[in-house]
Write a protein that holds these residues in place. Structure first.
Motif, mmCIF file in Angstrom:
data_model
loop_
_atom_site.group_PDB
_atom_site.id
_atom_site.type_symbol
_atom_site.label_atom_id
_atom_site.label_comp_id
_atom_site.label_asym_id
_atom_site.label_seq_id
_atom_site.Cartn_x
_atom_site.Cartn_y
_atom_site.Cartn_z
ATOM 1 N N ILE A 1 -13.280 -5.642 -3.832
ATOM 2 C CA ILE A 1 -13.694 -4.461 -3.036
ATOM 3 C C ILE A 1 -12.536 -4.080 -2.284
ATOM 4 N N VAL A 2 -11.476 -4.515 -2.471
ATOM 5 C CA VAL A 2 -10.146 -4.024 -1.641
ATOM 6 C C VAL A 2 -9.681 -2.802 -2.506
ATOM 7 N N ILE A 3 -9.562 -1.640 -1.764
ATOM 8 C CA ILE A 3 -9.120 -0.359 -2.344
ATOM 9 C C ILE A 3 -7.661 -0.619 -2.531
ATOM 10 N N ASN A 4 -6.870 -0.782 -1.140
ATOM 11 C CA ASN A 4 -5.383 -0.758 -1.269
ATOM 12 C C ASN A 4 -5.121 -2.110 -1.018
ATOM 13 N N ASP A 5 -4.447 -2.783 -1.857
ATOM 14 C CA ASP A 5 -3.976 -4.324 -1.673
ATOM 15 C C ASP A 5 -2.687 -4.372 -0.868
ATOM 16 N N TRP A 6 -2.436 -5.733 -0.577
ATOM 17 C CA TRP A 6 -1.280 -5.888 0.481
ATOM 18 C C TRP A 6 0.104 -5.214 -0.151
ATOM 19 N N ASP A 7 0.199 -5.186 -1.508
ATOM 20 C CA ASP A 7 1.233 -4.667 -1.978
ATOM 21 C C ASP A 7 1.481 -3.193 -2.094
ATOM 22 N N TRP A 8 0.248 -2.569 -2.019
ATOM 23 C CA TRP A 8 0.139 -1.162 -1.646
ATOM 24 C C TRP A 8 1.284 -0.605 -0.264
ATOM 25 N N TYR A 9 0.710 -1.312 0.790
ATOM 26 C CA TYR A 9 1.366 -1.295 2.158
ATOM 27 C C TYR A 9 2.819 -1.542 1.875
ATOM 28 N N THR A 10 3.368 -2.456 1.295
ATOM 29 C CA THR A 10 4.823 -2.729 1.033
ATOM 30 C C THR A 10 5.460 -1.716 0.165
ATOM 31 N N GLU A 11 4.992 -1.326 -0.922
ATOM 32 C CA GLU A 11 5.587 -0.442 -1.718
ATOM 33 C C GLU A 11 5.685 0.982 -1.100
ATOM 34 N N ASN A 12 4.840 1.306 -0.232
ATOM 35 C CA ASN A 12 4.774 2.579 0.428
ATOM 36 C C ASN A 12 5.560 2.238 1.853
ATOM 37 N N TYR A 13 6.286 1.348 2.125
ATOM 38 C CA TYR A 13 6.870 1.072 3.519
ATOM 39 C C TYR A 13 6.255 1.188 4.625
ATOM 40 N N ILE A 14 4.890 0.683 4.585
ATOM 41 C CA ILE A 14 4.066 0.952 5.587
ATOM 42 C C ILE A 14 3.987 -0.220 6.547
ATOM 43 N N HIS A 15 4.203 -0.249 7.982
ATOM 44 C CA HIS A 15 4.286 -1.276 8.782
ATOM 45 C C HIS A 15 2.619 -1.809 9.045
ATOM 46 N N LEU A 16 2.156 -2.727 8.480
ATOM 47 C CA LEU A 16 0.799 -3.232 8.834
ATOM 48 C C LEU A 16 0.597 -4.482 9.541
ATOM 49 N N HIS A 17 -0.238 -4.230 10.564
ATOM 50 C CA HIS A 17 -0.593 -5.207 11.381
ATOM 51 C C HIS A 17 -2.088 -5.523 11.533
ATOM 52 N N THR A 18 -2.616 -6.595 10.621
ATOM 53 C CA THR A 18 -3.860 -6.880 10.557
ATOM 54 C C THR A 18 -4.269 -7.817 11.398
ATOM 55 N N GLY A 19 -5.623 -7.774 11.916
ATOM 56 C CA GLY A 19 -6.258 -8.755 12.757
ATOM 57 C C GLY A 19 -5.602 -8.564 14.266
ATOM 58 N N ASP A 20 -5.241 -7.257 14.534
ATOM 59 C CA ASP A 20 -4.429 -6.986 15.747
ATOM 60 C C ASP A 20 -5.009 -5.403 16.168
ATOM 61 N N ALA A 21 -5.996 -5.534 17.073
ATOM 62 C CA ALA A 21 -6.710 -4.379 17.478
ATOM 63 C C ALA A 21 -5.636 -3.648 18.661
ATOM 64 N N VAL A 22 -5.509 -2.350 18.462
ATOM 65 C CA VAL A 22 -4.913 -1.766 19.812
ATOM 66 C C VAL A 22 -5.609 -1.590 20.936
ATOM 67 N N THR A 23 -4.929 -1.946 22.038
ATOM 68 C CA THR A 23 -5.990 -2.029 23.244
ATOM 69 C C THR A 23 -5.319 -1.077 24.243
ATOM 70 N N VAL A 24 -4.074 -0.438 24.145
ATOM 71 C CA VAL A 24 -3.757 0.650 25.048
ATOM 72 C C VAL A 24 -3.084 1.795 24.416
ATOM 73 N N ILE A 25 -3.237 3.133 24.615
ATOM 74 C CA ILE A 25 -2.570 4.246 24.236
ATOM 75 C C ILE A 25 -1.888 5.001 25.379
ATOM 76 N N ASP A 26 -0.462 4.967 25.672
ATOM 77 C CA ASP A 26 0.240 5.675 26.623
ATOM 78 C C ASP A 26 0.425 7.043 26.115
ATOM 79 N N THR A 27 -0.501 7.864 26.424
ATOM 80 C CA THR A 27 -0.375 9.153 26.180
ATOM 81 C C THR A 27 0.833 10.004 26.597
ATOM 82 N N THR A 28 1.496 9.492 27.685
ATOM 83 C CA THR A 28 2.544 10.222 28.263
ATOM 84 C C THR A 28 3.833 9.955 27.634
ATOM 85 N N ASN A 29 4.154 8.461 27.369
ATOM 86 C CA ASN A 29 5.324 7.869 26.695
ATOM 87 C C ASN A 29 5.183 8.012 25.301
#
Length: 809
Positions: A62-90
């Motif tokens: 059921i994977v749509i885009n596998d791990w290789d897709w991110y690598t091939e498109n030079y995307i920095h992927l962080h899985t299992g790591d939720a964002v907790t802070v957005i600094d909208t000023t900086n």
């Protein structure tokens, strides 16, 4: 070289990643992309979670885009790591693990969370939602230990969860607060048809029930309802809806309502921060269907690419899906009002329903059940807003009035469809995209799927994809469109059976995978048929797959409308004894069986037995299963014959008992009923049975292909023989030939009419072939066991029937 801008996305789901795919196509050198995902997986198709739950697909499928897709498109992927802070000023985000990522543009694609009812006891173990892979894993683990599941919510999500749990062998009850299912997608008549179909598959429903609490100790043991009633359950799934995941945006000072509020260009209240998908609220609406979310992604990608393009104006939603193997479709506003008119047609024979709703001569809504082939055309008319005055009945029927059905072919409808019409709702693929793929060399549905992803998810659009291929393809390389045994495949019964034999396929999952089903877990139509074909072809090697059988066959008893079961012990030839009758009476009294009834097949039916009591009832009866619930030999009805009757010419009782003992437990494509009459007066009604034997002076006549059901069919004379041994040989050969040649779920009457009596006579006329067929059926029967006895003696199998009192908490 110009330095790339930094594009960060919070969320790794379907809508967000689809946006990134468009950005990569429209502005491939503009952004350095970073994606954060809370789950430890690459982008996967959440629509297919029920397939994972049912065991028909694993995570990789059921994977749509596998791990290789991110690598091939030079995307920095962080899985299992939720964002907790957005600094909208900086302009940076910070994750749980401390990863800091600056942004020039930020996309919030945080999706939604399951809505958990704030009920007393909702925090108990065994109470879960149904939203991600982890939920699927929890359900699969629970099904190994527990037997009863309750799903709160009769919407699409709840029914998908219930289907998966049913495949896992659990006893499943769906609790719904409304009077009919899927009220957001279906009107009441369509919903009632759906409920009837799902009940036949084994689901139970408690409608207009409001849950007031969850009872139990550390682990949930059941539900309590507002009307004072209770339901025992040791796994409770809440599927009552979703709510946009807005907490991160809210804590960052971004304007929120029900969702993250966005304008027509998906911009939030803070510059350079966008929101897309289920978390976004546009013009007061937060969408939960995939097609509108993909439309949003397309608009946002153009904005990020710097293109001058129209904004997002909202979506007219449509739903085309397969619920437990049943096709349903809805679009627009399908409930009537004083301002609307409606037309509908319902066919209970074919199990189809169609309704269109009109306002001011425009089509504003539609509901289809059973046959959704007109869905795309109707949806196109709804979106265009064009006048359909004078064409209302044409739209309802699918062809012009005054012309025969089929006069307005699918090809004509597809040709008239606009290029921007969505064909694959799961993946947002338009007609124009598919046509371009065909013109650029794709010559099969599989190649189109690989190129465009159309038909790569639920598979419901495959007939339309195949139709476009046929319409716009060029040359003999185009794959022909074929009708298969179900919507999951284009392969016929004979092609499947031949492939199983020649390729040595030995499991349902292997057949589905190797023969490239478009539904990776199959459906309620093909899985039981594959289970039968495999057992018929490999009787010594194949192990029956219980989860591919209907509920009646999994529990070895007929489920009744109140959720109880009927128990019919084997009474050979309709002949019993005072001791057996006494035992039946004692068991019926002990377990408070509400009704004891004599059946038309000369047996005794104990109606109203609780599921928890089934193994105890079987054990105390100490009689074999009568298989009143399966596609197998049901009964052999007899008359008194020469034993007592003054007209009898042969001993029909002993002949009937011999036949029943020889062929009990035999799996067949459809249920099989036999009868033996002791003279041509035919008191056992042998000439309307699947196989009937009638005694004559000096021999026996064998009749085949009879049916006493809704469509009565008189049996045809197959042959006349002299001895009981010949009756046994011809019966064995006939039944095995039927087993090997008929389609699953095809009764002998239908089969005989399809292939003709002469074909059967020719096949059985050779003595050596008859004996070979008889040997094959004997070999199959040698590997069968009585299912009641097997469950009684096997503690693990017996656990599936245990009550809550017997479960370790």
């Amino acid at each position: 070289m110009r330095e790339k801008k930094k594009l960060v996305m919070v969320g790794n789901g379907m809508a967000g990643v689809r946006t990134i795919e468009h950005v990569l196509k429209l502005a491939p050198d503009t952004y350095e992309i970073t994606i954060f995902g809370a789950e430890p997986y690459p982008n996967y198709n959440r629509i297919m979670l029920s397939s994972v739950l049912a065991g028909g697909a694993d995570m990789q499928e059921i994977v749509i885009n596998d791990w290789d897709w991110y690598t091939e498109n030079y995307i920095h992927l962080h899985t299992g790591d939720a964002v907790t802070v957005i600094d909208t000023t900086n302009r940076y985000v910070m994750s749980e693990s401390g990863v800091r990522a600056p942004y020039d543009a930020l996309i919030l694609a945080t999706g939604s969370n399951p809505f958990m009812l704030p009920l007393p006891g909702a925090n108990k173990e065994g109470v879960i939602g149904f939203r991600d892979i982890n939920d699927c894993n929890l359900m699969m683990e629970a099904s190994k230990k527990y037997s009863k599941a309750a799903v709160i919510g009769g919407g699409l999500l709840g029914l998908e969860a219930a289907r998966g749990l049913l495949h896992l062998g659990m006893d499943v009850s769906v609790i719904h607060i409304n009077s009919y299912l899927m009220e957001r997608q279906l009107d009441e008549p369509a919903a009632k048809l759906l409920q009837k179909e799902l009940e036949a598959q084994g689901m139970k429903f408690l409608m207009q029930k409001q849950t007031s609490g969850i009872v139990g100790g550390r682990r949930a043991e059941g539900l309590q309802f507002a009307d004072g009633t209770e339901l025992s359950a040791d796994l409770i799934v809440m599927a009552v809806g979703i709510k946009p995941n807005i907490e991160l945006a809210k804590s960052s000072g971004i304007e929120v309502g029900r969702g993250i509020i966005v304008n027509d260009y998906l911009e939030t209240s803070i510059p350079e921060i966008y929101a897309v998908g289920e978390c976004a609220e546009h013009r007061g609406i937060a969408y939960g269907l995939v097609a509108p979310l993909y439309e949003q992604g397309n608009v946002l990608a153009k904005r990020l690419a710097g293109l001058d393009a129209p904004g997002y104006e909202g979506s007219v939603t449509s739903t085309k899906l397969k619920v437990s193997g049943v096709d349903v479709f809805s679009a627009g506003y399908f409930n009537e009002s004083p301002q609307t008119r409606s037309l509908r047609i319902q066919d209970d024979i074919e199990g189809t329903y169609k309704k269109i709703v009109l306002q001011d001569d425009r089509l504003v809504g539609a509901v289809l059940f059973g046959d959704t082939s007109d869905g795309a055309e109707l949806f196109s008319k709804i979106k265009s807003g064009e006048s359909v005055a004078g064409k209302e009945k044409e739209l309802l029927l699918g062809y012009p009035t005054g012309q025969p059905a089929g006069g307005n072919s699918q090809s004509a409808r597809l040709e008239a469809m606009a290029n921007d019409e969505i064909i694959c709702g799961c993946n947002g693929v338009t007609k124009g995209t598919i046509v371009d793929a065909v013109r650029n060399g794709c010559s099969s549905v599989g190649e189109i799927k690989s190129c465009t992803k159309a038909s790569g998810s639920c598979g419901g659009c495959k007939p339309l994809v195949a139709g476009l291929l046929e319409l716009y393809g060029d040359g003999p390389s185009v794959e022909p469109v074929k009708e298969g045994i179900c919507g999951c495949t284009t392969l016929s019964r004979d092609e499947i059976v031949e492939s199983i034999r020649t390729m040595g396929l030995k499991s349902v999952k292997e057949v589905i995978h190797v023969l490239d089903w478009n539904q990776p877990e199959g459906c309620s139509k093909c899985r039981p048929s594959l289970n039968y074909y495999l057992g018929m072809i490999w009787p010594t090697e194949y192990r029956d797959e219980k989860e591919s059988r209907f509920a009646n066959e999994r529990y070895h008893a007929n489920i009744q409308k109140d959720g109880t079961f009927s128990v019919v012990p084997r009474i050979y030839g309709g002949v019993t004894s005072p001791a057996d009758l006494k035992r039946i009476a004692e068991v019926a009294e002990k377990y408070e069986v509400p009704m004891v009834k004599f059946t038309g097949g000369q047996r005794i039916d104990l109606l109203g037995v609780k599921k928890d009591d089934l193994p105890k009832v079987w054990e105390e009866l100490d009689m074999p299963s009568g298989h009143a619930y399966g596609k197998t030999l049901r009964t052999v009805k007899t008359c008194v014959g020469s034993t007592f009757c003054r007209f009898g010419t042969q001993d029909s009782i002993s002949m009937g008992i011999r036949l029943e003992k020889a062929f009990e437990r035999l799996n067949t494509p459809g249920k099989v009923k036999l009868a033996v009459s002791g003279c041509p007066r035919n008191c056992a009604e042998a000439t309307i049975k699947d196989l009937g034997v009638v005694a004559i002076d000096g021999g026996w006549e064998i009749y085949v292909g009879g049916n006493g059901g809704v469509k009565v069919r008189a049996a045809d004379l197959l042959c006349t023989v002299k001895s009981e041994d010949e009756v046994m040989e011809w019966t064995a050969a006939y039944l095995q030939y039927y087993r090997e040649q008929a389609s699953w779920n095809e009764r002998t009457a239908q089969w005989l009419e399809r292939i003709g009596l002469d074909t059967i006579k020719a096949a059985l006329s050779d003595a050596e072939e008859r004996q070979a067929l008889a040997e094959r059926i004997k070999e199959t029967l040698s590997h069968t066991t009585d299912p009641w006895k097997e469950i009684i003696e096997n503690k693990e199998l017996r656990k599936n029937f245990e009550s809550l009192q017997g479960v370790q908490v």
